[in-house]
Motif scaffolding. Structure first.
Motif: not given
Length: 57
Positions: A16-37
């Motif tokens: 979860i920390y790695d997803v939130v601290s990564s630099n990629f795409g937009g905010q929506n991409d991070k939200i989707v990945w956090v929800l998947v995890v």
């Protein structure tokens, strides 16, 4: 067996920390990945390290 639970929890928290601290795409991409995890802990962690992390490089 308790030690394996601690290790699993640490890997889960790091994912979860790695997803939130990564630099990629937009905010929506991070939200989707956090929800998947969060909703698919084991599978989401594996998917992040196999697919998601490569997309950030």
């Amino acid at each position: 067996m308790f030690g394996l639970g601690i290790v699993g929890l640490a890997i889960y928290a790091y994912t979860i920390y790695d997803v939130v601290s990564s630099n990629f795409g937009g905010q929506n991409d991070k939200i989707v990945w956090v929800l998947v995890v969060i909703f698919l802990p084991f599978l989401g962690t594996i998917l992040w390290f196999l697919i998601g992390k490569k997309a950030t490089l």
